[in-house]
Design a protein around this motif. Structure first.
Motif, PDB file in Angstrom:
ATOM      1  N   ASN A 179      -5.832  -4.382   8.649  1.00 35.45           N
ATOM      2  CA  ASN A 179      -4.558  -4.313   7.925  1.00 35.45           C
ATOM      3  C   ASN A 179      -4.105  -5.705   7.549  1.00 35.45           C
ATOM      4  OD1 ASN A 179      -4.494  -1.589   8.387  1.00 35.45           O
ATOM      5  ND2 ASN A 179      -3.042  -1.684  10.066  1.00 35.45           N
ATOM      6  N   SER A 231       1.717   2.394   3.684  1.00 38.63           N
ATOM      7  CA  SER A 231       2.715   1.747   4.534  1.00 38.63           C
ATOM      8  C   SER A 231       3.470   0.698   3.728  1.00 38.63           C
ATOM      9  CB  SER A 231       2.056   1.093   5.747  1.00 38.63           C
ATOM     10  OG  SER A 231       2.980   0.369   6.512  1.00 38.63           O
ATOM     11  N   SER A 270       0.823  -1.196   0.000  1.00 37.32           N
ATOM     12  CA  SER A 270       0.000   0.000   0.000  1.00 37.32           C
ATOM     13  C   SER A 270       0.862   1.252   0.000  1.00 37.32           C
ATOM     14  CB  SER A 270      -0.894   0.002   1.244  1.00 37.32           C
ATOM     15  OG  SER A 270      -1.503   1.258   1.440  1.00 37.32           O
ATOM     16  N   ASN A 324      -6.986   9.295   8.651  1.00 38.37           N
ATOM     17  CA  ASN A 324      -5.826   8.480   9.023  1.00 38.37           C
ATOM     18  C   ASN A 324      -4.830   9.398   9.730  1.00 38.37           C
ATOM     19  OD1 ASN A 324      -4.453   6.070   9.177  1.00 38.37           O
ATOM     20  ND2 ASN A 324      -3.488   6.279   7.180  1.00 38.37           N
ATOM     21  N   MET A 358       2.211  -3.069   4.373  1.00 36.66           N
ATOM     22  CA  MET A 358       0.773  -3.305   4.324  1.00 36.66           C
ATOM     23  C   MET A 358       0.347  -3.568   2.885  1.00 36.66           C
ATOM     24  SD  MET A 358      -2.306  -0.950   5.873  1.00 36.66           S
ATOM     25  CE  MET A 358      -2.326   0.320   4.623  1.00 36.66           C
ATOM     26  N   ARG A 412      -7.388   0.365  12.635  1.00 34.94           N
ATOM     27  CA  ARG A 412      -8.493  -0.567  12.825  1.00 34.94           C
ATOM     28  C   ARG A 412      -8.616  -0.895  14.308  1.00 34.94           C
ATOM     29  NH1 ARG A 412      -9.551   1.030   8.687  1.00 34.94           N
ATOM     30  NH2 ARG A 412      -9.906   0.010   6.723  1.00 34.94           N
ATOM     31  N   SER A 415      -0.512   3.833   8.426  1.00 36.52           N
ATOM     32  CA  SER A 415      -1.174   2.548   8.578  1.00 36.52           C
ATOM     33  C   SER A 415      -2.660   2.761   8.506  1.00 36.52           C
ATOM     34  CB  SER A 415      -0.807   1.897   9.932  1.00 36.52           C
ATOM     35  OG  SER A 415      -1.255   2.698  11.006  1.00 36.52           O
ATOM     36  N   ARG A 416      -3.366   1.675   8.231  1.00 35.33           N
ATOM     37  CA  ARG A 416      -4.822   1.711   8.224  1.00 35.33           C
ATOM     38  C   ARG A 416      -5.297   1.488   9.652  1.00 35.33           C
ATOM     39  NH1 ARG A 416      -8.536   0.850   4.264  1.00 35.33           N
ATOM     40  NH2 ARG A 416      -6.943   0.156   2.814  1.00 35.33           N
TER      41      ARG A 416
END
Length: 271
Positions: free
Chosen positions: A64, A26, A23, A252, A29, A271, A268-269
Motif C-alpha cells: 500500500n 481506500s 484509490s 480483498n 491509498m 499485504r 485496503s490492499r
C-alpha cells in the motif's frame, strides 16, 4: 467545472500526489494504476529509444502507498544489440511500494508469409458512442462500458485519461497504455456480485503502441481458486488490436467495488 488537474506535481525532485490520485479501495491509498504510469514514465524518459519498442512491461504492486511524495529509480539490466531490459522501483519515505520490469526490442522488417492474428473487435468506437455516461465509481478517467458487468460474462470497455499524469507534461502513448492496463483486473475479475479481487500485479505485452487517446479492453479469460485469481484482456485502439494484459489478484476481505458501489468505498490492499 470539471477538474482536469494532474495526478502529480514535480517538487524538489519528488512526485507529489493530488487528491484525485487516491484509490477507489481506500481514501488514504494511492491508486495502483498510477504507480504503473510513473514507472513507465521514468523508464521511457531514461531508456526509451526510437529504434526500440516497449514490448513488455510488468508492474508489481506489493505494498500500500499512502498519498505521500514518490520517486522512481531505474536501472538498465541488459543492453544488447536487439534487446534492452530495464528495472524500476517506486519509493516513498516509507520504502519501496512497487517495482517494474520492461523489455525493449529493436524494430526490424517483418518476415515473409502470414501468421494468424487476433482479429479486430466489432465494438463501436468512443466517437460513435458519444460522451461517456456518468459512472457510479467516480473514476478519474472516462469509461465506456460496452457490456453489463453484473452478468458475469466476458466484459468490454473503452477507457480514456482525463488528467495529466504529471503537471506540465504531455502523456505519451506508452504511459497511457500503462495506466489503462491496470483496468484489466476489474474487467476480467468482476462478477455478478461486483468486484472482490484487488490486483497484485499486471503485465503488458504489446505488438505496438496505441494511437489516439482511447484504449479498448476485452476480457478473454478468468480463473480463480482459494481466493486467488488470474485474468487476461486483449487490448485495442480504434485502429485494431495492440496487445494483451495479464493480471493476478487476491480477494480483498470486507471490500467490494461494483456497479452500485460509490467511489469512496473504504478498504485496503492486503499485504
Amino acid at each position: 467545472m470539471t477538474d482536469n488537474s494532474a495526478f502529480f506535481t514535480l517538487k524538489n525532485g519528488e512526485l507529489v500526489p493530488a487528491p484525485q490520485a487516491r484509490s477507489p479501495w481506500s481514501a488514504d491509498m494511492l491508486h495502483g494504476r498510477l504507480l504503473g504510469g510513473l514507472a513507465a514514465r521514468a523508464i521511457e524518459a531514461e531508456h526509451g529509444d526510437p529504434d526500440f519498442h516497449f514490448a513488455r512491461l510488468t508492474i508489481d504492486l506489493f505494498r500500500n502507498s499512502p498519498l505521500l511524495p514518490l520517486s522512481v529509480e531505474t536501472t538498465r539490466i541488459r543492453e544488447g544489440r536487439r534487446i534492452r531490459v530495464v528495472d524500476a522501483t517506486v519509493r516513498t519515505e516509507q520504502g519501496a511500494v512497487a517495482r517494474a520490469g520492461a523489455v525493449l526490442l529493436r524494430r526490424s522488417e517483418p518476415p515473409a508469409g502470414e501468421v494468424w492474428s487476433t482479429p479486430a473487435w466489432d465494438a463501436p468506437t468512443p466517437a460513435e458512442l458519444g460522451p461517456p455516461p456518468p459512472d457510479t465509481l467516480s473514476l478519474p478517467f472516462d469509461l465506456w462500458r460496452l457490456t453489463d458487468w453484473d452478468e458475469g460474462g466476458s466484459n468490454r470497455a473503452w477507457v480514456r485519461e482525463t488528467h495529466p499524469l504529471v503537471e506540465g507534461e504531455t502523456m505519451s502513448p506508452f504511459v497511457r497504455v500503462a495506466l489503462a492496463a491496470d483496468f484489466a483486473s476489474p474487467l476480467s475479475n468482476s462478477g455478478t456480485a461486483g468486484l472482490h479481487y484487488i490486483n497484485a500485479d499486471y503485465t503488458l505485452a504489446l505488438s505496438r503502441l496505441p494511437v489516439g487517446d482511447e484504449v479498448g479492453m476485452e476480457s478473454s479469460g478468468h480463473l480463480s481458486d482459494a481466493g486467488i485469481a488470474t485474468g487476461q484482456c486483449a487490448l485495442h485502439d480504434t485502429a485494431g488490436p495492440i496487445g494483451y494484459c495479464l493480471v493476478t489478484a487476491l480477494v480483498n476481505p470486507g471490500s467490494v467495488l461494483g456497479r452500485q458501489v460509490a467511489g469512496d468505498q473504504r478498504g485496503s490492499r492486503p499485504r
